[in-house]
Design a protein around this motif. Structure first.
Motif, PDB file in Angstrom:
ATOM      1  N   ILE A 177       4.253  -1.220  -8.145  1.00 28.54           N
ATOM      2  CA  ILE A 177       3.828  -2.002  -6.980  1.00 28.54           C
ATOM      3  C   ILE A 177       4.956  -2.965  -6.634  1.00 28.54           C
ATOM      4  O   ILE A 177       5.435  -3.714  -7.502  1.00 28.54           O
ATOM      5  CB  ILE A 177       2.549  -2.821  -7.269  1.00 28.54           C
TER       6      ILE A 177
ATOM      7  N   VAL B 278      -3.864  -4.574  -6.533  1.00 33.24           N
ATOM      8  CA  VAL B 278      -3.329  -5.411  -5.451  1.00 33.24           C
ATOM      9  C   VAL B 278      -4.285  -6.546  -5.100  1.00 33.24           C
ATOM     10  O   VAL B 278      -3.852  -7.649  -4.758  1.00 33.24           O
ATOM     11  CB  VAL B 278      -3.015  -4.554  -4.205  1.00 33.24           C
ATOM     12  N   ASN B 279      -5.578  -6.296  -5.219  1.00 30.52           N
ATOM     13  CA  ASN B 279      -6.562  -7.349  -4.942  1.00 30.52           C
ATOM     14  C   ASN B 279      -6.800  -8.257  -6.150  1.00 30.52           C
ATOM     15  O   ASN B 279      -7.613  -9.186  -6.066  1.00 30.52           O
ATOM     16  CB  ASN B 279      -7.895  -6.730  -4.522  1.00 30.52           C
TER      17      ASN B 279
ATOM     18  N   ASP C 209       0.850  -1.187   0.000  1.00 28.76           N
ATOM     19  CA  ASP C 209       0.000   0.000   0.000  1.00 28.76           C
ATOM     20  C   ASP C 209       0.886   1.237   0.000  1.00 28.76           C
ATOM     21  O   ASP C 209       2.118   1.141   0.053  1.00 28.76           O
ATOM     22  CB  ASP C 209      -0.982   0.007   1.174  1.00 28.76           C
ATOM     23  N   ALA C 210       0.264   2.408  -0.069  1.00 29.83           N
ATOM     24  CA  ALA C 210       1.032   3.649  -0.151  1.00 29.83           C
ATOM     25  C   ALA C 210       1.801   3.914   1.138  1.00 29.83           C
ATOM     26  O   ALA C 210       2.913   4.453   1.110  1.00 29.83           O
ATOM     27  CB  ALA C 210       0.097   4.815  -0.469  1.00 29.83           C
ATOM     28  N   ASP C 211       1.239   3.518   2.281  1.00 28.19           N
ATOM     29  CA  ASP C 211       1.870   3.801   3.561  1.00 28.19           C
ATOM     30  C   ASP C 211       3.148   3.001   3.778  1.00 28.19           C
ATOM     31  O   ASP C 211       4.110   3.501   4.376  1.00 28.19           O
ATOM     32  CB  ASP C 211       0.896   3.531   4.710  1.00 28.19           C
ATOM     33  N   ASN C 212       3.171   1.745   3.325  1.00 29.43           N
ATOM     34  CA  ASN C 212       4.374   0.927   3.536  1.00 29.43           C
ATOM     35  C   ASN C 212       5.337   0.976   2.352  1.00 29.43           C
ATOM     36  O   ASN C 212       6.334   0.248   2.321  1.00 29.43           O
ATOM     37  CB  ASN C 212       4.015  -0.524   3.880  1.00 29.43           C
TER      38      ASN C 212
ATOM     39  N   TYR D 217      -7.633   5.755  -6.945  1.00 30.58           N
ATOM     40  CA  TYR D 217      -7.493   4.888  -5.790  1.00 30.58           C
ATOM     41  C   TYR D 217      -8.419   5.274  -4.637  1.00 30.58           C
ATOM     42  O   TYR D 217      -8.643   4.480  -3.730  1.00 30.58           O
ATOM     43  CB  TYR D 217      -6.039   4.906  -5.301  1.00 30.58           C
TER      44      TYR D 217
ATOM     45  N   ASP E  84     -13.101  -6.919  -4.590  1.00 29.29           N
ATOM     46  CA  ASP E  84     -13.182  -5.547  -5.081  1.00 29.29           C
ATOM     47  C   ASP E  84     -14.382  -5.437  -6.017  1.00 29.29           C
ATOM     48  O   ASP E  84     -14.715  -6.404  -6.711  1.00 29.29           O
ATOM     49  CB  ASP E  84     -11.895  -5.188  -5.833  1.00 29.29           C
TER      50      ASP E  84
ATOM     51  N   ILE F 115       3.138   0.745  -2.821  1.00 29.16           N
ATOM     52  CA  ILE F 115       2.565   1.431  -3.985  1.00 29.16           C
ATOM     53  C   ILE F 115       3.246   2.792  -4.109  1.00 29.16           C
ATOM     54  O   ILE F 115       3.264   3.571  -3.148  1.00 29.16           O
ATOM     55  CB  ILE F 115       1.048   1.610  -3.848  1.00 29.16           C
TER      56      ILE F 115
ATOM     57  N   SER G 199      -6.724   0.794  -9.742  1.00 26.42           N
ATOM     58  CA  SER G 199      -7.035   0.800  -8.315  1.00 26.42           C
ATOM     59  C   SER G 199      -7.221  -0.587  -7.712  1.00 26.42           C
ATOM     60  O   SER G 199      -6.819  -0.811  -6.565  1.00 26.42           O
ATOM     61  CB  SER G 199      -8.280   1.661  -8.058  1.00 26.42           C
TER      62      SER G 199
END
Length: 540
Positions: free
Chosen positions: A101, A168-169, A88-91, A483, A445, A94, A165
């Motif tokens: 990715i 990842v899923n 994800d963007a935080d870790n 996203y 999703d 992304i 968007s």
């Protein structure tokens, strides 16, 4: 012989000589085979290659033997499997521009021949999916990849052509077409994977269970993978019995010759409710039952709308689901964040249906079937012969449409022929139908682009209706390239509005999948897409 014994057991039950629901010292009922789970499947599989699966049965069996990068828990939240974390963007998984990715792989995952699962397997599996020589069912989510870098054995860096968007899923995960990762060191030597020994005997895998044997048309046997990286599976063995007749499956659950009817048809609800020693698990899924309309054969939206208006959908749902399912508006169920509650349900209006047909130039013929230029409006409706509910629904649809002057010829096919890839003669993939009665599991999703984008018309996609519309293309682009959920929600509202207006598909009810299982079967906790995501935790 087994079927004969089951029949004799039922005869005994009818005369009062029923099995006694005793328990053994281990706390299980006497009929349970400790450590061995026996499952009834409605249809045989075409092959066991995880990259060639084309329906939920294929995907279910594949997930018992092969693992994805990312799965989902019982609430639909993404969880890492072969990956160490969900990007994800935080870790930093992304990138800021949404085009890169990065996945970090576990270092303790091994194939059953002792070879480590590495970034090479992920990259090769992607290449196999987009290889036009392979009979894959869908490339959606994989064909937008510009390239994959593998800087080391446990790092995968995916470069996208455009922001996506639900990526990842979707990428070796649990949305759209759930593909697990396949063993490159076994399969990469082949120019294509369509006809290879691995497809009937996948002797190398990385999941909680591994292949033992496949007696076509009868059963598939899997045994425990003692070296599974998430822990020792609690089951010793899984036997998947191929039982196309659901009445036989119900009888075998009653006599406890099986422990689970996989994705049982709702038609059997009265027979399954209250069987001693069993319970019904209701699985909320992002899915539905529907009637797909081949828009290449029926390009006039007025004709498609007339078909929808001529269907008594409330009666159809009530009769066929015994009040256990909820009538659908469009494709996204009401429990999912992208559902648009403002879309009204379709109504039953035979008068309006006939008026629309007349506007489209279809006038009553001598046989009661409307005609145009001397040709009757006679449609071919296809479905899979193993599903009792769909067989009954086909007859009810035929009767409804006849009242509007529309003729319907019903054709049933084995599921592995109906849903097969185009290269294997799949009826839906090749468009050999006017109406199709089927179901759909859409993933965790709300992404439905593989069904309604122009470039997803088969082969290589699930746009069985052949629907292609510039407004739909724009709405899907908005949903895929943003996203943030508020923007995506606006896009999906537009998508549902277009589906209601253009009627490429008639959605009958939202799927609440019925899973009848033995009370001794523990740990069954499916996510909204895949029953087998936590199969190593199952026990009996």
């Amino acid at each position: 012989m087994k079927r004969i014994l089951a029949t004799l057991a039922l005869a005994a039950l009818a005369t009062g000589c029923a099995k006694v629901a005793t328990q053994n010292a281990g706390g299980e009922h006497s009929w349970t085979r400790p450590g061995i789970l026996r499952i009834a499947l409605q249809q045989d599989l075409k092959n066991l290659n995880p990259l060639l699966n084309s329906n939920t049965s294929d995907g279910f069996v594949a997930r018992l033997m092969f693992e994805p990068l990312i799965s989902a828990d019982d609430k639909g939240n993404p969880v890492p499997i072969l990956a160490t974390v969900v990007p994800d963007a935080d870790n930093g998984g992304i990138s800021k521009d949404g085009l890169t990715i990065t996945y970090h792989l576990r270092k303790d995952a091994f194939w059953t021949d002792g070879v480590p699962v590495t970034s090479k397997d992920v990259k090769w599996s992607w290449q196999a999916i987009v290889n036009k020589n392979n009979n894959v069912a869908s490339t959606n989510g994989y064909d937008i990849i510009a390239g994959i870098d593998t800087p080391d054995a446990y790092t995968v860096v995916v470069h996208l052509k455009t922001k996506v968007s639900p990526f990842v899923n979707t990428f070796f995960a649990e949305s759209d077409q759930p593909y697990p990762v396949a063993p490159a060191h076994v399969l990469s030597k082949y120019p294509n994977i369509n006809q290879i020994p691995f497809n009937t005997a996948p002797t190398v895998s990385d999941g909680p269970f591994k292949f033992v044997r496949w007696d076509r048309g009868d059963h598939i046997t899997l045994t425990r993978n003692d070296k599974f990286f998430l822990g020792l599976p609690k089951l010793k063995e899984i036997v998947l019995h191929i039982i196309p007749d659901e009445n036989t499956s119900v009888n075998e659950l009653k006599t406890h010759d099986i422990d689970w009817i996989y994705q049982a048809s709702i038609d059997n609800y009265p027979a399954l409710e209250g069987i001693p020693g069993t319970r019904i698990y209701w699985m909320d899924v992002n899915g539905y039952e529907s009637i797909q309309i081949n828009t290449a054969h029926l390009p006039d939206p007025r004709v498609r709308q007339a078909i929808a208006l001529a269907l008594d959908k409330p009666e159809l749902v009530d009769k066929l689901t015994f009040g256990q399912e909820k009538m659908a508006t469009e494709d996204i169920p009401d429990w999912l964040w992208a559902h648009d509650a403002s879309i009204p349900p379709s109504t039953y209006d035979l008068t309006k249906a006939k008026a629309l047909l007349a506007q489209a130039g279809w006038t009553p013929g001598p046989s009661g079937i409307v005609q145009k230029n001397g040709q009757p409006l006679a449609l071919v409706l296809v479905s899979n012969n193993s599903n009792v509910t769909r067989r009954k629904a086909a007859v009810q649809i035929q009767e409804n449409l006849k009242l509007a002057g529309i003729g319907v010829q019903i054709k049933f096919f084995p599921g592995n022929q109906l849903f097969a890839p185009a290269g294997e003669g799949g009826i839906l993939q090749l468009g050999r139908f006017d109406l199709s009665l089927a179901g759909w599991y859409a993933g965790v999703d709300p992404d439905n682009s593989s069904q309604f984008l122009c470039d997803k018309i088969p082969p290589g996609g699930y746009n069985y209706t052949r629907y292609c519309n510039p407004e739909m293309e724009a709405a899907q682009k908005m949903a895929l390239e943003n996203y943030d959920l508020p923007t995506r929600k606006i896009a999906y509202a537009k998508i549902q509005e277009l589906l209601a207006r253009d009627t490429p598909e008639i959605f009958t009810w939202y799927e609440r999948q019925m899973q009848p299982i033995s009370v001794d079967f523990k740990g069954f906790d499916p996510n909204p897409v895949e029953e087998a995501w936590n199969a190593w935790q199952w026990s009996i």
